[in-house]
Design a protein around this motif. Structure first.
Motif, PDB file in Angstrom:
ATOM      1  N   ILE A   9       0.866  -1.180   0.000  1.00 48.12           N
ATOM      2  CA  ILE A   9       0.000   0.000   0.000  1.00 48.12           C
ATOM      3  C   ILE A   9       0.898   1.224   0.000  1.00 48.12           C
ATOM      4  O   ILE A   9       1.837   1.316   0.800  1.00 48.12           O
ATOM      5  CB  ILE A   9      -0.908   0.038   1.249  1.00 48.12           C
ATOM      6  CG1 ILE A   9      -1.811  -1.190   1.311  1.00 48.12           C
ATOM      7  CG2 ILE A   9      -1.734   1.320   1.262  1.00 48.12           C
ATOM      8  CD1 ILE A   9      -2.596  -1.291   2.627  1.00 48.12           C
ATOM      9  N   THR A  11       0.498   5.499  -0.006  1.00 49.46           N
ATOM     10  CA  THR A  11      -0.375   6.677  -0.009  1.00 49.46           C
ATOM     11  C   THR A  11       0.277   7.794  -0.816  1.00 49.46           C
ATOM     12  O   THR A  11       1.489   7.839  -0.986  1.00 49.46           O
ATOM     13  CB  THR A  11      -0.655   7.174   1.421  1.00 49.46           C
ATOM     14  OG1 THR A  11       0.559   7.691   2.008  1.00 49.46           O
ATOM     15  CG2 THR A  11      -1.194   6.044   2.295  1.00 49.46           C
ATOM     16  N   VAL A  33      -1.745  -1.271  -3.854  1.00 49.27           N
ATOM     17  CA  VAL A  33      -2.926  -0.462  -3.561  1.00 49.27           C
ATOM     18  C   VAL A  33      -2.479   0.981  -3.631  1.00 49.27           C
ATOM     19  O   VAL A  33      -1.603   1.409  -2.876  1.00 49.27           O
ATOM     20  CB  VAL A  33      -3.515  -0.781  -2.174  1.00 49.27           C
ATOM     21  CG1 VAL A  33      -4.686   0.151  -1.881  1.00 49.27           C
ATOM     22  CG2 VAL A  33      -3.963  -2.237  -2.107  1.00 49.27           C
ATOM     23  N   GLY A  35      -3.076   4.663  -2.998  1.00 53.51           N
ATOM     24  CA  GLY A  35      -3.853   5.644  -2.258  1.00 53.51           C
ATOM     25  C   GLY A  35      -3.670   7.019  -2.867  1.00 53.51           C
ATOM     26  O   GLY A  35      -2.553   7.414  -3.208  1.00 53.51           O
ATOM     27  N   SER A  62      -7.078   0.946  -6.513  1.00 55.20           N
ATOM     28  CA  SER A  62      -6.894   2.286  -5.955  1.00 55.20           C
ATOM     29  C   SER A  62      -7.972   2.608  -4.934  1.00 55.20           C
ATOM     30  O   SER A  62      -9.074   2.046  -4.963  1.00 55.20           O
ATOM     31  CB  SER A  62      -6.910   3.339  -7.065  1.00 55.20           C
ATOM     32  OG  SER A  62      -8.177   3.372  -7.704  1.00 55.20           O
ATOM     33  N   VAL A  63      -7.628   3.513  -4.036  1.00 56.50           N
ATOM     34  CA  VAL A  63      -8.557   4.030  -3.033  1.00 56.50           C
ATOM     35  C   VAL A  63      -8.413   5.543  -3.028  1.00 56.50           C
ATOM     36  O   VAL A  63      -7.342   6.074  -2.733  1.00 56.50           O
ATOM     37  CB  VAL A  63      -8.260   3.479  -1.625  1.00 56.50           C
ATOM     38  CG1 VAL A  63      -9.157   4.151  -0.592  1.00 56.50           C
ATOM     39  CG2 VAL A  63      -8.443   1.966  -1.593  1.00 56.50           C
ATOM     40  N   THR A  72      -9.248   6.667   6.498  1.00 56.56           N
ATOM     41  CA  THR A  72      -8.653   6.296   5.214  1.00 56.56           C
ATOM     42  C   THR A  72      -7.776   5.056   5.334  1.00 56.56           C
ATOM     43  O   THR A  72      -7.765   4.198   4.451  1.00 56.56           O
ATOM     44  CB  THR A  72      -7.865   7.470   4.625  1.00 56.56           C
ATOM     45  OG1 THR A  72      -8.786   8.519   4.284  1.00 56.56           O
ATOM     46  CG2 THR A  72      -7.094   7.067   3.380  1.00 56.56           C
ATOM     47  N   LYS A  75      -9.746   1.951   5.008  1.00 56.99           N
ATOM     48  CA  LYS A  75     -10.185   1.740   3.619  1.00 56.99           C
ATOM     49  C   LYS A  75      -9.062   1.147   2.777  1.00 56.99           C
ATOM     50  O   LYS A  75      -9.292   0.262   1.942  1.00 56.99           O
ATOM     51  CB  LYS A  75     -10.668   3.062   3.021  1.00 56.99           C
ATOM     52  CG  LYS A  75     -11.923   3.619   3.683  1.00 56.99           C
ATOM     53  CD  LYS A  75     -12.283   4.988   3.125  1.00 56.99           C
ATOM     54  CE  LYS A  75     -13.511   5.564   3.831  1.00 56.99           C
ATOM     55  NZ  LYS A  75     -13.854   6.926   3.351  1.00 56.99           N
ATOM     56  N   LEU A  76      -7.849   1.632   2.977  1.00 54.23           N
ATOM     57  CA  LEU A  76      -6.704   1.102   2.232  1.00 54.23           C
ATOM     58  C   LEU A  76      -6.453  -0.359   2.579  1.00 54.23           C
ATOM     59  O   LEU A  76      -6.222  -1.192   1.698  1.00 54.23           O
ATOM     60  CB  LEU A  76      -5.464   1.940   2.543  1.00 54.23           C
ATOM     61  CG  LEU A  76      -5.460   3.372   2.005  1.00 54.23           C
ATOM     62  CD1 LEU A  76      -4.382   4.193   2.699  1.00 54.23           C
ATOM     63  CD2 LEU A  76      -5.247   3.386   0.496  1.00 54.23           C
ATOM     64  N   ALA A 124      -3.404   5.512   9.781  1.00 56.19           N
ATOM     65  CA  ALA A 124      -3.179   4.593   8.663  1.00 56.19           C
ATOM     66  C   ALA A 124      -2.119   3.559   9.024  1.00 56.19           C
ATOM     67  O   ALA A 124      -2.268   2.366   8.728  1.00 56.19           O
ATOM     68  CB  ALA A 124      -2.760   5.380   7.424  1.00 56.19           C
TER      69      ALA A 124
END
Length: 256
Positions: A9, A11, A33, A35, A62-63, A72, A75-76, A124
């Protein structure tokens, strides 16, 4: 393939350092993923990035959600588990730096910077760590801090404390999460040419000064951060935790 079949992940990954890191992680075998802020202007960039990742033989989702929102992170993590089944690496890269003087700093500017750069990062990192603990296989957490964690800036009194906070967060999380095999490290980039400092570096005198302060004789590129991120995320750094790595072309040590 340093990251073969790992789920990473990142961001703030639609552009700049996050984008370069996502592509390098894909080259090293990871699924991603992505972000990003959720803005309409970022969506085409995210779609393009996902296409590039898939062209490398890996997958991505993607988020779109604000980095400063405490929800957030969940969600990730949910997206990573839903699409790829795990969270192996979490890279906290999202950040803003709206340059402004101290004495007339707008309260909203200060609060937005702290929420985006530090408060959202805290929750996060917590969400990713909880999932890693549950999985029982350890993991790697990397925060993109800054050389600004170590030095001051007259126009960055709202920004430098957040970057120092990320460095401290990684140090404390290394202690708190070490028993679960979760490694936590910070990267401290110097002057990397991204959207965050584009206007500041448009001043040629300022640009020349920053280059002159850098022993390697150039400003950094987002790609210069990608290799260190992939290394810290990988098993090559299996005994590295609580560390801070300057990636600044030598700027910090150049006091002359």
């Amino acid at each position: 393939m340093l990251l073969n079949d790992k789920t990473v992940i990142i961001t703030g990954a639609s552009r700049g350092i996050g984008r370069a890191a996502a592509l390098e992680c894909a080259r090293q075998g990871a699924n991603l993923v992505i972000g990003y802020s959720g803005s309409e202007s970022s969506r085409p960039l995210v779609d393009e990035l996902i296409g590039e990742i898939r062209s490398l033989g890996r997958d991505a989702t993607s988020v779109g959600a604000p980095a400063g929102d405490p929800d957030t992170g969940d969600k990730l993590v949910d997206a990573a588990v839903s699409h790829f089944g795990s969270v192996d690496v979490f890279v906290n890269n999202a950040g803003i730096c709206p340059f402004h003087g101290f004495l007339d700093m707008p309260r909203d500017t200060y609060l937005e910077t702290v929420n985006t750069n530090l408060n959202g990062a805290y929750f996060a990192v917590q969400a990713a760590a909880r999932r890693m603990k549950e999985q029982g296989n350890g993991g790697a957490i990397i925060a993109v801090s800054s050389i600004s964690a170590l030095v001051g800036g007259a126009m960055q009194t709202h920004y430098t404390p957040t970057k120092a906070g990320l460095l401290s967060l990684m140090q404390s999380c290394a202690v708190a999460l070490g028993p679960y095999g979760i490694r936590c490290n910070a990267l401290l980039p110097g002057t990397i040419e991204t959207d965050i400092n584009k206007d500041d570096l448009a001043d040629q005198e300022k640009r020349d000064y920053m280059i002159g302060r850098t022993p390697l004789g150039r400003l950094g590129r987002p790609e210069d951060m990608a290799g260190p991120i992939a290394f810290l995320a990988s098993d090559m750094a299996a005994y590295v935790t609580g560390a801070s790595l300057l990636v600044d072309g030598g700027m910090f040590v150049n006091l002359q």
